[in-house]
Design an enzyme around this catalytic site. Structure first.
Site, PDB file in Angstrom:
ATOM      1  N   GLY A 112       0.824  -1.213   0.000  1.00 52.47           N
ATOM      2  CA  GLY A 112       0.000   0.000   0.000  1.00 52.47           C
ATOM      3  C   GLY A 112       0.852   1.255   0.000  1.00 52.47           C
ATOM      4  O   GLY A 112       2.022   1.218  -0.377  1.00 52.47           O
TER       5      GLY A 112
ATOM      6  N   GLY B  64       5.574   4.605  -8.786  1.00 53.52           N
ATOM      7  CA  GLY B  64       6.305   3.361  -9.056  1.00 53.52           C
ATOM      8  C   GLY B  64       5.313   2.199  -9.107  1.00 53.52           C
ATOM      9  O   GLY B  64       5.336   1.379 -10.037  1.00 53.52           O
ATOM     10  N   HIS B  65       4.433   2.127  -8.091  1.00 51.49           N
ATOM     11  CA  HIS B  65       3.409   1.064  -8.088  1.00 51.49           C
ATOM     12  C   HIS B  65       2.485   1.209  -9.300  1.00 51.49           C
ATOM     13  O   HIS B  65       2.099   0.223  -9.928  1.00 51.49           O
ATOM     14  CB  HIS B  65       2.537   1.147  -6.825  1.00 51.49           C
ATOM     15  CG  HIS B  65       3.273   0.886  -5.551  1.00 51.49           C
ATOM     16  ND1 HIS B  65       3.484   1.861  -4.596  1.00 51.49           N
ATOM     17  CD2 HIS B  65       3.833  -0.243  -5.064  1.00 51.49           C
ATOM     18  CE1 HIS B  65       4.140   1.340  -3.577  1.00 51.49           C
ATOM     19  NE2 HIS B  65       4.371   0.074  -3.826  1.00 51.49           N
TER      20      HIS B  65
ATOM     21  N   GLY C 222       9.258  -4.166  -8.482  1.00 52.65           N
ATOM     22  CA  GLY C 222      10.117  -3.063  -8.920  1.00 52.65           C
ATOM     23  C   GLY C 222      11.592  -3.380  -8.679  1.00 52.65           C
ATOM     24  O   GLY C 222      11.945  -4.069  -7.719  1.00 52.65           O
TER      25      GLY C 222
ATOM     26  N   ASP D  98      13.886  -2.548  -5.336  1.00 51.56           N
ATOM     27  CA  ASP D  98      14.235  -3.616  -4.392  1.00 51.56           C
ATOM     28  C   ASP D  98      14.852  -4.758  -5.203  1.00 51.56           C
ATOM     29  O   ASP D  98      14.282  -5.839  -5.311  1.00 51.56           O
ATOM     30  CB  ASP D  98      12.981  -4.077  -3.645  1.00 51.56           C
ATOM     31  CG  ASP D  98      12.393  -2.955  -2.823  1.00 51.56           C
ATOM     32  OD1 ASP D  98      13.054  -2.510  -1.876  1.00 51.56           O
ATOM     33  OD2 ASP D  98      11.286  -2.481  -3.152  1.00 51.56           O
TER      34      ASP D  98
ATOM     35  N   SER E  89       7.423   4.471  -0.719  1.00 54.10           N
ATOM     36  CA  SER E  89       6.377   4.898   0.217  1.00 54.10           C
ATOM     37  C   SER E  89       7.001   5.668   1.377  1.00 54.10           C
ATOM     38  O   SER E  89       6.368   6.528   1.987  1.00 54.10           O
ATOM     39  CB  SER E  89       5.625   3.680   0.746  1.00 54.10           C
ATOM     40  OG  SER E  89       5.135   2.941  -0.351  1.00 54.10           O
TER      41      SER E  89
END
Ligand code: PAF
Length: 281
Positions: A30, A35-36, A148, A151, A187
Site C-alpha cells: 500500500g 512506481g506502483h 520493482g 528492491d 512509500s
C-alpha cells in the site's frame, strides 16, 4: 472497484475467471506511488485479469518502529487503482487473515542471496518477504507477478523462491521510477520533510557518478569515493554501498569483463532508511 478482505471472497472471485485467461499479480504494502502505478499499468497491459494485494507484512519488518510508522492509506490507494482500471481486484487482508494469530516467518534457503546488503542489515527480512509472497502465489496462482527493481535484491530472492519452491509464475522486474530530481520513488519518501526530499537526490547522483568512475577505476576506488562523499554530507548516514554481481549478488572485489555489476546504496536521513541501485555495465 472490488476490495476483498478474506481468502474465501478472493477464491470466489478468482474462480469466476475464465481458466484460459492470464492473471497478473502486483504485491504491494500500500501507500501507493507512481512506481506502483507503473507496475499495475504493466500488469493490466499484459494480463486479462489483475489482482493488486495491499498488505503491510509484519514478518518482514526487523524494526517495530518502522512497522508502526509504515503509512496506511487504503482509501487513496483504492482510488489510485480504480483510476487505472475498475476491473482490478484489490486484496487487502488483515494480519489474522494471513497469519491466523501465528505471526511468524518461514525459513528459506536463498542460496546466499540474502547474506549481503538488506539481508545483512535487516534480520530475517527476506524470510518474511518470502513467507508472504509464497502465500500470495499459492493463494492467487498468478501467471505473472510484478516487482520493482528498486528492491533489486528482493527481486532476485523472489526469483530464487519460485525456483526453490517450484512455483510456476513468471517474475517480471520493472524499471525504477524516480521523482523529477532523481530520488527513487518509495512509500517512505512521504515521511521526508520537503527540503530533505529534494536533498535526497544526492543518493542517485552519487550512484550515477559511481557508475562513471566504475568505467575507469577499481572497485575499491569507487567504494572509497562513495564513502568519502557520504562523510562530507552530514545530512545522510551511509549504511552500506556495495557493488555486486547481478546474478549471485556476491560483492565484487575486482572487475571481470563477463560479469554484469550493479551498485547498491542504503542510507538514513531524518532517521528514514532509503535504498537505491543502478546497473553499472
Ligand atoms: O516490496 C514490497 O512492497 C514488499 O516487500 C512485498 C513484495 C509486497 C512483500 O510484502
Amino acid at each position: 472497484m472490488l476490495v476483498v478482505k478474506t481468502r474465501n471472497e478472493l477464491r470466489d472471485k478468482l474462480n469466476k475467471f475464465d481458466e484460459a485467461s492470464d492473471l497478473g499479480l502486483v504485491p504491494t504494502m500500500g501507500a501507493l506511488h507512481l512506481g506502483h502505478v507503473s507496475l499495475i499499468k504493466k500488469a493490466v497491459a499484459e494480463n486479462q485479469n489483475v489482482v493488486v494485494s495491499i498488505f503491510v507484512n509484519p514478518t518482514q519488518f526487523n524494526n517495530p518502529d518502522d512497522l508502526k510508522k509504515y503509512p496506511k492509506t487504503l482509501e487513496t490507494d483504492v482510488s489510485l487503482i480504480s483510476a487505472i482500471s475498475e476491473n482490478i481486484i484489490i486484496f487487502a487482508p488483515s494480519v489474522d487473515e494471513i497469519y491466523h494469530k501465528n505471526v511468524i516467518h518461514k525459513n528459506y534457503d536463498f542460496a546466499g542471496l540474502d547474506n549481503v546488503m538488506e539481508g545483512k542489515f535487516r534480520d530475517n527480512h527476506f524470510n518474511g518477504v518470502g513467507t508472504i509472497v509464497e502465500e500470495l502465489f499459492r493463494l492467487i496462482t498468478p501467471k505473472r507477478a510484478y516487482f520493482g527493481q528498486k528492491d533489486f535484491q528482493q527481486l532476485r530472492i523472489i526469483q530464487k523462491l519460485t525456483e526453490v519452491q517450484q512455483i510456476p509464475v513468471e517474475i517480471i522486474g520493472c524499471e525504477i521510477v524516480r521523482e523529477n530530481h532523481g530520488l527513487a520513488m518509495s512509500s517512505r519518501n512521504e515521511r521526508l520533510s520537503n527540503g530533505t526530499r529534494l536533498k535526497a537526490a544526492f543518493i542517485y547522483k552519487t550512484l550515477k557518478t559511481a557508475k562513471q568512475k566504475f568505467g575507469t577505476e577499481s572497485v575499491v576506488n569507487v567504494k572509497d569515493w562513495v564513502s568519502n562523499e557520504f562523510e562530507k554530507n552530514k545530512d545522510f548516514q551511509l549504511e552500506y554501498f556495495e557493488i555486486t554481481d547481478v546474478e549471485t549478488l556476491t560483492p565484487a572485489k575486482n572487475k571481470i569483463n563477463t560479469i554484469k555489476y550493479r551498485a547498491f546504496i542504503a542510507a538514513y536521513t531524518e532517521k528514514i532508511r532509503l535504498i537505491d541501485n543502478l546497473a553499472l555495465n
